[in-house]
Scaffold this motif. Sequence first.
Motif, PDB file in Angstrom:
ATOM      1  N   GLY A  11       4.318  15.273  -1.736  1.00  0.00           N
ATOM      2  CA  GLY A  11       3.351  15.353  -0.649  1.00  0.00           C
ATOM      3  C   GLY A  11       3.794  16.161   0.547  1.00  0.00           C
ATOM      4  N   TYR A  12       4.952  16.837   0.434  1.00  0.00           N
ATOM      5  CA  TYR A  12       5.407  17.733   1.501  1.00  0.00           C
ATOM      6  C   TYR A  12       5.008  19.151   1.108  1.00  0.00           C
ATOM      7  CZ  TYR A  12       8.543  13.887   2.879  1.00  0.00           C
ATOM      8  OH  TYR A  12       9.070  12.687   3.268  1.00  0.00           O
ATOM      9  N   TYR A  13       3.989  19.669   1.731  1.00  0.00           N
ATOM     10  CA  TYR A  13       3.502  20.988   1.349  1.00  0.00           C
ATOM     11  C   TYR A  13       4.229  22.102   2.094  1.00  0.00           C
ATOM     12  CZ  TYR A  13       0.113  18.003  -0.817  1.00  0.00           C
ATOM     13  OH  TYR A  13      -0.462  17.016  -1.575  1.00  0.00           O
ATOM     14  N   ASP A  14       5.132  21.730   2.996  1.00  0.00           N
ATOM     15  CA  ASP A  14       6.010  22.673   3.684  1.00  0.00           C
ATOM     16  C   ASP A  14       7.431  22.326   3.244  1.00  0.00           C
ATOM     17  OD1 ASP A  14       7.680  24.064   5.386  1.00  0.00           O
ATOM     18  OD2 ASP A  14       6.472  23.700   7.182  1.00  0.00           O
ATOM     19  N   THR A  15       8.017  23.173   2.412  1.00  0.00           N
ATOM     20  CA  THR A  15       9.344  22.875   1.851  1.00  0.00           C
ATOM     21  C   THR A  15      10.404  22.773   2.932  1.00  0.00           C
ATOM     22  OG1 THR A  15       8.742  24.040  -0.192  1.00  0.00           O
ATOM     23  CG2 THR A  15      11.079  23.623   0.181  1.00  0.00           C
ATOM     24  N   SER A  16      10.311  23.581   3.963  1.00  0.00           N
ATOM     25  CA  SER A  16      11.309  23.523   5.041  1.00  0.00           C
ATOM     26  C   SER A  16      11.243  22.174   5.762  1.00  0.00           C
ATOM     27  CB  SER A  16      11.111  24.672   6.028  1.00  0.00           C
ATOM     28  OG  SER A  16       9.846  24.592   6.649  1.00  0.00           O
ATOM     29  N   TYR A  17      10.033  21.639   5.911  1.00  0.00           N
ATOM     30  CA  TYR A  17       9.881  20.321   6.551  1.00  0.00           C
ATOM     31  C   TYR A  17      10.488  19.241   5.655  1.00  0.00           C
ATOM     32  CZ  TYR A  17       7.671  16.155   8.523  1.00  0.00           C
ATOM     33  OH  TYR A  17       7.444  14.912   9.068  1.00  0.00           O
ATOM     34  N   PHE A  18      10.231  19.332   4.354  1.00  0.00           N
ATOM     35  CA  PHE A  18      10.827  18.395   3.394  1.00  0.00           C
ATOM     36  C   PHE A  18      12.351  18.419   3.497  1.00  0.00           C
ATOM     37  CE2 PHE A  18      12.839  18.390  -0.888  1.00  0.00           C
ATOM     38  CZ  PHE A  18      12.823  17.016  -1.107  1.00  0.00           C
ATOM     39  N   CYS A  19      12.924  19.623   3.590  1.00  0.00           N
ATOM     40  CA  CYS A  19      14.385  19.747   3.673  1.00  0.00           C
ATOM     41  C   CYS A  19      14.926  19.119   4.954  1.00  0.00           C
ATOM     42  CB  CYS A  19      14.794  21.214   3.585  1.00  0.00           C
ATOM     43  SG  CYS A  19      14.512  21.958   1.950  1.00  0.00           S
ATOM     44  N   ARG A  20      14.174  19.256   6.056  1.00  0.00           N
ATOM     45  CA  ARG A  20      14.612  18.654   7.322  1.00  0.00           C
ATOM     46  C   ARG A  20      14.595  17.128   7.225  1.00  0.00           C
ATOM     47  NH1 ARG A  20      11.289  22.601   9.730  1.00  0.00           N
ATOM     48  NH2 ARG A  20       9.736  21.018  10.310  1.00  0.00           N
ATOM     49  N   ILE A  21      13.532  16.581   6.639  1.00  0.00           N
ATOM     50  CA  ILE A  21      13.442  15.121   6.485  1.00  0.00           C
ATOM     51  C   ILE A  21      14.536  14.626   5.549  1.00  0.00           C
ATOM     52  CG2 ILE A  21      12.030  13.231   5.597  1.00  0.00           C
ATOM     53  CD1 ILE A  21      11.050  14.242   8.258  1.00  0.00           C
ATOM     54  N   PHE A  22      14.763  15.357   4.466  1.00  0.00           N
ATOM     55  CA  PHE A  22      15.788  14.957   3.503  1.00  0.00           C
ATOM     56  C   PHE A  22      17.158  14.902   4.180  1.00  0.00           C
ATOM     57  CE2 PHE A  22      18.844  15.174   0.158  1.00  0.00           C
ATOM     58  CZ  PHE A  22      18.251  14.570  -0.943  1.00  0.00           C
ATOM     59  N   LYS A  23      17.488  15.941   4.940  1.00  0.00           N
ATOM     60  CA  LYS A  23      18.806  15.971   5.582  1.00  0.00           C
ATOM     61  C   LYS A  23      18.920  14.896   6.653  1.00  0.00           C
ATOM     62  CE  LYS A  23      22.264  19.126   7.434  1.00  0.00           C
ATOM     63  NZ  LYS A  23      22.616  20.534   7.705  1.00  0.00           N
ATOM     64  N   GLN A  24      17.821  14.625   7.340  1.00  0.00           N
ATOM     65  CA  GLN A  24      17.829  13.597   8.373  1.00  0.00           C
ATOM     66  C   GLN A  24      18.146  12.227   7.779  1.00  0.00           C
ATOM     67  OE1 GLN A  24      14.123  13.310  10.524  1.00  0.00           O
ATOM     68  NE2 GLN A  24      14.639  11.331  11.393  1.00  0.00           N
ATOM     69  N   LEU A  25      17.595  11.923   6.607  1.00  0.00           N
ATOM     70  CA  LEU A  25      17.788  10.613   5.992  1.00  0.00           C
ATOM     71  C   LEU A  25      19.012  10.544   5.093  1.00  0.00           C
ATOM     72  CD1 LEU A  25      14.115   9.616   5.075  1.00  0.00           C
ATOM     73  CD2 LEU A  25      15.472   8.918   7.046  1.00  0.00           C
TER      74      LEU A  25
ATOM     75  N   HIS B 193       0.838  -1.204   0.000  1.00  0.00           N
ATOM     76  CA  HIS B 193       0.000   0.000   0.000  1.00  0.00           C
ATOM     77  C   HIS B 193       0.871   1.252   0.000  1.00  0.00           C
ATOM     78  CE1 HIS B 193      -3.479   2.545   0.895  1.00  0.00           C
ATOM     79  NE2 HIS B 193      -2.686   3.180   1.734  1.00  0.00           N
ATOM     80  N   LEU B 194       1.921   1.250   0.821  1.00  0.00           N
ATOM     81  CA  LEU B 194       2.795   2.418   0.889  1.00  0.00           C
ATOM     82  C   LEU B 194       3.548   2.626  -0.419  1.00  0.00           C
ATOM     83  CD1 LEU B 194       4.190   1.969   4.504  1.00  0.00           C
ATOM     84  CD2 LEU B 194       2.573   3.710   3.719  1.00  0.00           C
ATOM     85  N   LEU B 195       3.973   1.553  -1.058  1.00  0.00           N
ATOM     86  CA  LEU B 195       4.655   1.673  -2.344  1.00  0.00           C
ATOM     87  C   LEU B 195       3.755   2.306  -3.400  1.00  0.00           C
ATOM     88  CD1 LEU B 195       6.551  -1.728  -2.474  1.00  0.00           C
ATOM     89  CD2 LEU B 195       7.611   0.526  -2.597  1.00  0.00           C
ATOM     90  N   ALA B 196       2.462   2.018  -3.310  1.00  0.00           N
ATOM     91  CA  ALA B 196       1.514   2.541  -4.296  1.00  0.00           C
ATOM     92  C   ALA B 196       1.013   3.943  -3.952  1.00  0.00           C
ATOM     93  CB  ALA B 196       0.318   1.587  -4.420  1.00  0.00           C
ATOM     94  N   HIS B 197       1.102   4.331  -2.665  1.00  0.00           N
ATOM     95  CA  HIS B 197       0.460   5.591  -2.244  1.00  0.00           C
ATOM     96  C   HIS B 197       1.378   6.485  -1.420  1.00  0.00           C
ATOM     97  CE1 HIS B 197      -3.452   4.002  -3.545  1.00  0.00           C
ATOM     98  NE2 HIS B 197      -3.124   2.873  -2.949  1.00  0.00           N
ATOM     99  N   TYR B 198       2.699   6.329  -1.540  1.00  0.00           N
ATOM    100  CA  TYR B 198       3.594   7.063  -0.644  1.00  0.00           C
ATOM    101  C   TYR B 198       3.577   8.574  -0.857  1.00  0.00           C
ATOM    102  CZ  TYR B 198       6.892   7.079  -4.596  1.00  0.00           C
ATOM    103  OH  TYR B 198       7.484   7.262  -5.827  1.00  0.00           O
ATOM    104  N   ARG B 199       3.088   9.048  -2.011  1.00  0.00           N
ATOM    105  CA  ARG B 199       3.004  10.494  -2.234  1.00  0.00           C
ATOM    106  C   ARG B 199       1.750  11.093  -1.610  1.00  0.00           C
ATOM    107  NH1 ARG B 199       2.855  11.039  -8.347  1.00  0.00           N
ATOM    108  NH2 ARG B 199       2.321  13.172  -7.754  1.00  0.00           N
ATOM    109  N   GLU B 200       0.869  10.241  -1.129  1.00  0.00           N
ATOM    110  CA  GLU B 200      -0.371  10.697  -0.519  1.00  0.00           C
ATOM    111  C   GLU B 200      -0.219  10.758   1.001  1.00  0.00           C
ATOM    112  OE1 GLU B 200      -3.314   7.921  -1.804  1.00  0.00           O
ATOM    113  OE2 GLU B 200      -2.648   7.986  -3.906  1.00  0.00           O
ATOM    114  N   PRO B 201      -1.104  11.508   1.691  1.00  0.00           N
ATOM    115  CA  PRO B 201      -1.061  11.509   3.159  1.00  0.00           C
ATOM    116  C   PRO B 201      -1.272  10.097   3.694  1.00  0.00           C
ATOM    117  CG  PRO B 201      -2.436  13.301   2.346  1.00  0.00           C
ATOM    118  CD  PRO B 201      -2.117  12.433   1.152  1.00  0.00           C
ATOM    119  N   VAL B 202      -0.466   9.687   4.654  1.00  0.00           N
ATOM    120  CA  VAL B 202      -0.538   8.341   5.221  1.00  0.00           C
ATOM    121  C   VAL B 202      -0.886   8.435   6.696  1.00  0.00           C
ATOM    122  CG1 VAL B 202       0.776   6.265   5.793  1.00  0.00           C
ATOM    123  CG2 VAL B 202       1.101   7.373   3.571  1.00  0.00           C
ATOM    124  N   GLU B 203      -1.925   7.708   7.103  1.00  0.00           N
ATOM    125  CA  GLU B 203      -2.315   7.640   8.505  1.00  0.00           C
ATOM    126  C   GLU B 203      -2.223   6.191   8.962  1.00  0.00           C
ATOM    127  OE1 GLU B 203      -6.161   9.308   9.038  1.00  0.00           O
ATOM    128  OE2 GLU B 203      -5.570  11.331   8.385  1.00  0.00           O
TER     129      GLU B 203
END
Length: 267
Positions: free
Chosen positions: A232-246, A164-174
């Motif tokens: 699916g990251y609508y806050d670019t600063s949050y995307f950058c934090r996740i990117f740097k973390q990984l 499911h995640l492979l098919a929908h990872y760009r969507e919000p996941v709960e």
Amino acid sequence: MFELTSVNFDNHIPHWHTQLEAIGYNVLSIVQEGKVRYDINGEEAIGEKNDVLFIPMSTRRSGGNWMGTTHQKYTILFTYDPSLKTGIPFLDQRKFAKFRMKEARHIFSRCDKLLEEMRGGKSYRSIICLGIFQELLGMLARESDKPGELTPSKLKYAETIKKHLLAHYREPVEVGHLATLVGRSPNYVTTLFKEVCGHSPIRYMHQLRILEACSLLLSSTMTVADISQYLGYYDTSYFCRIFKQLAGMSPTEYAKRGNLADMPKFF
């Protein structure tokens, strides 16, 4: 009862792979380092450090390095009379099985000894090898029975969530929605997925997104903001934090000096 066909140790072999075929023997794949990917009757199976994978005779199987990385593993090919009960649950079920060892050091030691005897020319080699192999099977059966084993139902639930995640990872996941897919509670799903895959479903989603971000940064003209929104990251600063973390660096730094071949190493 058992007949050994071969024992091998794959030591970080570049471009390792096996062709897709219905195998005429049973396989024990015991992973010491890294990750290995198998296709088992059309389903993906990933073996990681301290994982044991049993692939029964007649399985349609292919294998290869995971995401371009290398690995270390022992591979034992063997046959046995399928009409007899061995007393080893994962053998008697005659289905693909995967579990993680809690006490791996002694098992790797016995694998080393089995490999040494199989490749040697000393007297009584076949008897000694059979004894070591049967001891090894007993040790693995004990490991598979320990609490927290990766039972078939746990593997099935984890694979359902992963697909499911492979098919929908760009969507919000709960996690609550993932729980409904397998009919279990959100807490159970988080614990289960981490047990099988080594991390939470949400982290796996982020990994999939950042892997694609790495590719887009090197192979497209999309800006960091464009990639953030696309994934699916609508806050670019949050995307950058996740990117740097990984990835260990910012998206901009990666775009300047990154390499597609390095992507799997981040995770």
